[in-house]
Design an enzyme around this catalytic site. Structure first.
Site, PDB file in Angstrom:
ATOM      1  N   CYS A   1     -11.161   3.389  -1.683  1.00 45.97           N
ATOM      2  CA  CYS A   1      -9.886   3.822  -1.093  1.00 45.97           C
ATOM      3  C   CYS A   1      -9.705   2.949   0.136  1.00 45.97           C
ATOM      4  CB  CYS A   1      -9.960   5.294  -0.697  1.00 45.97           C
ATOM      5  SG  CYS A   1      -8.544   5.839   0.290  1.00 45.97           S
TER       6      CYS A   1
ATOM      7  N   CYS B   1      -4.075  -0.910  -2.397  1.00 45.55           N
ATOM      8  CA  CYS B   1      -4.171   0.540  -2.544  1.00 45.55           C
ATOM      9  C   CYS B   1      -4.966   0.783  -3.823  1.00 45.55           C
ATOM     10  CB  CYS B   1      -2.760   1.120  -2.670  1.00 45.55           C
ATOM     11  SG  CYS B   1      -2.717   2.876  -3.077  1.00 45.55           S
TER      12      CYS B   1
ATOM     13  N   ASP C   1       0.851  -1.191   0.000  1.00 47.53           N
ATOM     14  CA  ASP C   1       0.000   0.000   0.000  1.00 47.53           C
ATOM     15  C   ASP C   1       0.883   1.237   0.000  1.00 47.53           C
ATOM     16  OD1 ASP C   1      -2.295   1.678   0.243  1.00 47.53           O
ATOM     17  OD2 ASP C   1      -1.927   1.857   2.391  1.00 47.53           O
ATOM     18  N   SER C   2       0.290   2.367  -0.354  1.00 42.88           N
ATOM     19  CA  SER C   2       1.030   3.627  -0.317  1.00 42.88           C
ATOM     20  C   SER C   2       1.406   4.002   1.119  1.00 42.88           C
ATOM     21  CB  SER C   2       0.171   4.736  -0.919  1.00 42.88           C
ATOM     22  OG  SER C   2      -1.054   4.823  -0.214  1.00 42.88           O
TER      23      SER C   2
ATOM     24  N   HIS D   1      -8.341   3.442   2.867  1.00 47.38           N
ATOM     25  CA  HIS D   1      -8.558   4.111   4.160  1.00 47.38           C
ATOM     26  C   HIS D   1     -10.046   4.068   4.572  1.00 47.38           C
ATOM     27  CE1 HIS D   1      -4.597   5.942   3.680  1.00 47.38           C
ATOM     28  NE2 HIS D   1      -4.753   6.707   4.735  1.00 47.38           N
TER      29      HIS D   1
ATOM     30  N   GLU E   1      -6.457   9.827   8.898  1.00 43.87           N
ATOM     31  CA  GLU E   1      -5.104   9.719   9.459  1.00 43.87           C
ATOM     32  C   GLU E   1      -4.991  10.491  10.772  1.00 43.87           C
ATOM     33  OE1 GLU E   1      -2.126  10.339   6.440  1.00 43.87           O
ATOM     34  OE2 GLU E   1      -2.723   8.434   5.524  1.00 43.87           O
TER      35      GLU E   1
HETATM   36  N1  DGL Z   1      -4.179   3.891  -0.047  1.00 42.59           N
HETATM   37  C1  DGL Z   1      -4.647   4.927  -0.927  1.00 42.59           C
HETATM   38  C2  DGL Z   1      -5.804   4.407  -1.771  1.00 42.59           C
HETATM   39  O1  DGL Z   1      -6.403   3.391  -1.490  1.00 42.59           O
HETATM   40  C3  DGL Z   1      -5.073   6.182  -0.173  1.00 42.59           C
HETATM   41  C4  DGL Z   1      -3.914   6.992   0.361  1.00 42.59           C
HETATM   42  C5  DGL Z   1      -3.082   7.644  -0.718  1.00 42.59           C
HETATM   43  O2  DGL Z   1      -3.539   8.615  -1.345  1.00 42.59           O
HETATM   44  O3  DGL Z   1      -1.986   7.160  -0.954  1.00 42.59           O
HETATM   45  O4  DGL Z   1      -6.132   5.012  -2.764  1.00 42.59           O
END
Ligand code: DGL
Length: 273
Positions: A185, A74, A11-12, A187, A153
């Site tokens: 997303c 992600c 993931d990012s 998150h 976050e």
């Molecule tokens: N994990 C990213 C997503 O699912 C969200 C956070 C980011 O912008 O890197 O798109």
């Protein structure tokens, strides 16, 4: 046939732990190696070519780790980098978009689906393509919701300010008449309660984390890659920058057992803006 190697999850940053949690719950026998690019998060506001470059570097780190399969946990990376990764990686790779789209098509009755995500995800049109491949006549209302990631976050999961941001973003989709909403997303599952409160029980919420875990189980079975009985599942977490408050938020909200977080260095840290 079975395979005791770990599943690599990328993931990012930390948000993909919602996918790791769904994987741990569904596949308790599997070892999970989670790699979050906290040095360069967020990906959601970056260009497609940058997200592709970061994603290929991160997935190569997972290959070097010896994983048997890679989950792109992600949406932004899945939306823009998955086709290239599928063609270049030496192990099977799965993203979050297709499983989420499939679940949304099953859930909708009115054939009008809402999709929310980062700017990168929505701009890519990846959900539209995945949904229309399954049902060419489907109506889609898609909207980027860039303020939700920072609120999550910050740990403001149950907060009046977050509720009003959700209302502002989602009101037009509800007015459009969606009956299903894809949380595009990784998150956003952390806001599932607040989002459900706003959209009400007439709108089904599709959590791409849980659907990705179900699709991963299917892929493991198809390729005879399931871990042997008694393998002993575990979650290892590595990040490219030391964890911040969001790791605590996610760990508590998801009730995840994470041992010591490892650090990995990236070749090209994000440029200062
Ligand atoms: N994990 C990213 C997503 O699912 C969200 C956070 C980011 O912008 O890197 O798109």
């Amino acid at each position: 046939m079975s395979d005791s190697r770990a599943i690599g999850v990328f993931d990012s940053g930390i948000g993909g732990l919602t996918v790791a949690k769904a994987l741990c719950d569904l596949l308790p026998n599997e070892k999970i190696f989670y790699l979050g690019d906290t040095a360069r998060v967020p990906y959601g506001g970056k260009s497609a070519s940058t997200v592709e470059r970061y994603s290929s570097e991160m997935t190569q780190m997972l290959i070097d780790q010896g994983v048997k399969l890679i989950v792109i946990a992600c949406n932004s990376a899945s939306a823009v980098a998955l086709p290239t990764l599928e063609n270049t990686l030496p192990v099977p790779v799965i993203g979050v978009i297709k499983p989420g789209a499939q679940a949304a098509i099953v859930a909708t009755r009115s054939h009008h689906i809402g999709v929310i995500g980062t700017r990168a995800t929505i701009k890519s049109g990846a959900y539209e393509r995945a949904l229309r491949a399954l049902d060419p006549k489907i109506d889609i209302s898609a909207r980027p919701c860039p303020l939700l990631v920072p609120l999550i976050e910050e740990g403001w999961l149950e907060d009046k300010l977050t509720d009003s941001v959700i209302a502002r973003y989602l009101q037009p989709l509800v007015q459009d008449g969606i009956d299903t909403l894809v949380l595009g997303c990784t998150h956003y599952p952390l806001l599932a309660n607040a989002i459900a409160r706003f959209v009400g029980d007439k709108v089904a919420i599709v959590d791409s984390a849980r659907n990705c875990a179900l699709a991963t189980r299917e892929l493991l079975d198809r390729q005879s890659l399931r871990a042997p009985a008694g393998n002993g599942g575990a979650l290892e977490v590595a990040l490219t920058d030391p964890p911040d408050i969001f790791l605590r938020v996610a760990r508590e909200a998801l009730q995840l057992q994470i041992g010591e977080v490892q650090l990995r260095e990236v070749l090209h840290p994000a440029r200062a803006s």
